[in-house]
Write a protein that holds these residues in place. Structure first.
Motif, PDB file in Angstrom:
ATOM      1  N   GLY A   1      -8.829  -3.704   7.485  1.00 33.24           N
ATOM      2  CA  GLY A   1      -8.190  -2.563   6.374  1.00 33.24           C
ATOM      3  C   GLY A   1      -7.009  -2.941   5.994  1.00 33.24           C
ATOM      4  O   GLY A   1      -7.031  -2.827   5.000  1.00 33.24           O
ATOM      5  N   THR A   2      -6.431  -3.660   7.087  1.00 31.84           N
ATOM      6  CA  THR A   2      -5.156  -4.182   6.086  1.00 31.84           C
ATOM      7  C   THR A   2      -4.811  -5.755   5.779  1.00 31.84           C
ATOM      8  O   THR A   2      -4.977  -5.358   4.358  1.00 31.84           O
ATOM      9  CB  THR A   2      -4.806  -4.884   7.796  1.00 31.84           C
ATOM     10  N   GLN A   3      -6.220  -6.606   6.270  1.00 33.33           N
ATOM     11  CA  GLN A   3      -6.595  -7.111   5.226  1.00 33.33           C
ATOM     12  C   GLN A   3      -7.009  -7.085   4.248  1.00 33.33           C
ATOM     13  O   GLN A   3      -7.294  -7.553   2.589  1.00 33.33           O
ATOM     14  CB  GLN A   3      -6.800  -8.362   6.184  1.00 33.33           C
ATOM     15  N   GLY A   4      -8.134  -6.063   3.805  1.00 33.58           N
ATOM     16  CA  GLY A   4      -8.651  -5.476   2.946  1.00 33.58           C
ATOM     17  C   GLY A   4      -7.983  -5.263   1.696  1.00 33.58           C
ATOM     18  O   GLY A   4      -8.354  -5.602   0.737  1.00 33.58           O
ATOM     19  N   SER A   5      -6.332  -4.452   1.901  1.00 35.82           N
ATOM     20  CA  SER A   5      -5.855  -3.798   0.881  1.00 35.82           C
ATOM     21  C   SER A   5      -4.940  -4.933   0.666  1.00 35.82           C
ATOM     22  O   SER A   5      -5.027  -5.575  -0.681  1.00 35.82           O
ATOM     23  CB  SER A   5      -4.726  -3.200   2.157  1.00 35.82           C
ATOM     24  N   ARG A   6      -4.834  -6.095   1.599  1.00 36.33           N
ATOM     25  CA  ARG A   6      -4.030  -7.302   0.680  1.00 36.33           C
ATOM     26  C   ARG A   6      -4.628  -8.154  -0.009  1.00 36.33           C
ATOM     27  O   ARG A   6      -4.315  -8.626  -1.348  1.00 36.33           O
ATOM     28  CB  ARG A   6      -3.675  -8.168   1.563  1.00 36.33           C
ATOM     29  N   ILE A   7      -5.953  -8.613   0.249  1.00 38.36           N
ATOM     30  CA  ILE A   7      -6.953  -9.252  -0.535  1.00 38.36           C
ATOM     31  C   ILE A   7      -7.097  -8.316  -2.100  1.00 38.36           C
ATOM     32  O   ILE A   7      -7.441  -9.025  -3.016  1.00 38.36           O
ATOM     33  CB  ILE A   7      -7.944  -9.013   0.200  1.00 38.36           C
ATOM     34  N   ALA A   8      -7.419  -6.920  -1.879  1.00 36.49           N
ATOM     35  CA  ALA A   8      -7.255  -6.482  -2.883  1.00 36.49           C
ATOM     36  C   ALA A   8      -6.313  -6.391  -4.198  1.00 36.49           C
ATOM     37  O   ALA A   8      -6.341  -6.339  -5.304  1.00 36.49           O
ATOM     38  CB  ALA A   8      -7.916  -5.041  -2.909  1.00 36.49           C
ATOM     39  N   LYS A   9      -5.055  -6.106  -3.017  1.00 38.98           N
ATOM     40  CA  LYS A   9      -3.892  -6.309  -4.432  1.00 38.98           C
ATOM     41  C   LYS A   9      -3.300  -8.070  -5.131  1.00 38.98           C
ATOM     42  O   LYS A   9      -3.809  -7.642  -5.968  1.00 38.98           O
ATOM     43  CB  LYS A   9      -2.723  -6.186  -3.691  1.00 38.98           C
ATOM     44  N   ARG A  10      -4.151  -8.641  -3.802  1.00 40.57           N
ATOM     45  CA  ARG A  10      -3.774 -10.380  -4.388  1.00 40.57           C
ATOM     46  C   ARG A  10      -4.872 -10.509  -5.649  1.00 40.57           C
ATOM     47  O   ARG A  10      -4.527 -11.186  -6.525  1.00 40.57           O
ATOM     48  CB  ARG A  10      -4.334 -11.428  -3.379  1.00 40.57           C
TER      49      ARG A  10
END
Ligand code: ADP
Length: 182
Positions: free
Chosen positions: A14-23
């Motif tokens: 969840g955490t990494q997915g959200s960072r990737i999505a933003k990036r």
């Protein structure tokens, strides 16, 4: 860009997915979140799947495949997405292939988060405590007993079907350590 993010429960998808999505300016699509929202809203989907999730077992393939197939057609996913927690079985991986091919799309990468199992258990306990301290609702499946079932499902159903059957995208997935900032 279209990505798949895999990893055991508590790995930080969840955490990494959200960072990737933003990036990358893409949409994070978490099947766990979608199913929890359905359960909270009491929709037919939620009513059908809530007790399965509470036990820490996998929701039937046909159910989750239909949810994803419908979700990737929505406008906010047009620019791309990172699928967080899907696919988790070979049938799901094959269905994703078919759904994407039908739309003349493909996957750009499959990322697998790898975390030591002892660390996962500590994290799950911490996550439940943190949520309780902040008076947020604690996920019903974030407790040591149910967590064992979730981990077992990952080991028994997800890992063998995605890693050892040589599915083309998953056999060349990049393994990354979730302690790194992606
Ligand atoms: P975690 O990976 O930390 O267990 P998720 O939020 O991704 O948490 O998933 C929570 C629950 O939702 C799972 O235990 C399972 O019951 C259900 N679920 C989510 N994604 C899938 C999937 N792709 N296939 C089957 N069940 C799923």
């Amino acid at each position: 860009m279209r990505l798949v993010l895999l990893g055991p429960p508590g790995a930080g998808k969840g955490t990494q997915g959200s960072r990737i999505a933003k990036r990358f300016g893409i949409q994070q699509l978490s099947t766990g979140d979608m199913l929890r929202e359905a359960a909270a809203a009491g929709t037919p989907l939620g009513l059908r799947t809530k007790h399965i999730m509470d036990r820490g077992e996998l929701v039937p393939d046909e159910v989750v495949i239909a949810v994803v197939a419908n979700r990737i057609d929505q406008a906010d996913a047009a620019n791309g997405f990172v699928l967080d927690g899907f696919p988790r079985t070979l049938l799901q991986a094959e269905a994703l292939d078919r759904e994407l091919a039908a739309r003349r799309m493909g996957l750009d990468a499959v990322l697998e988060l790898e975390v030591n199992e002892d660390v996962l258990l500590v994290r799950i306990k911490g996550r439940a405590e943190e949520a309780a301290n902040q008076s947020q609702s604690v996920r019903r499946d974030d407790n040591p007993e149910v967590f064992k079932t979730r981990l077992k499902a990952y080991r028994a159903q997800t890992v063998p079907s995605l890693n050892t059957t040589g599915h083309k995208d998953y056999s060349r997935s990049s393994t990354v350590c979730s302690r790194l900032t992606l």
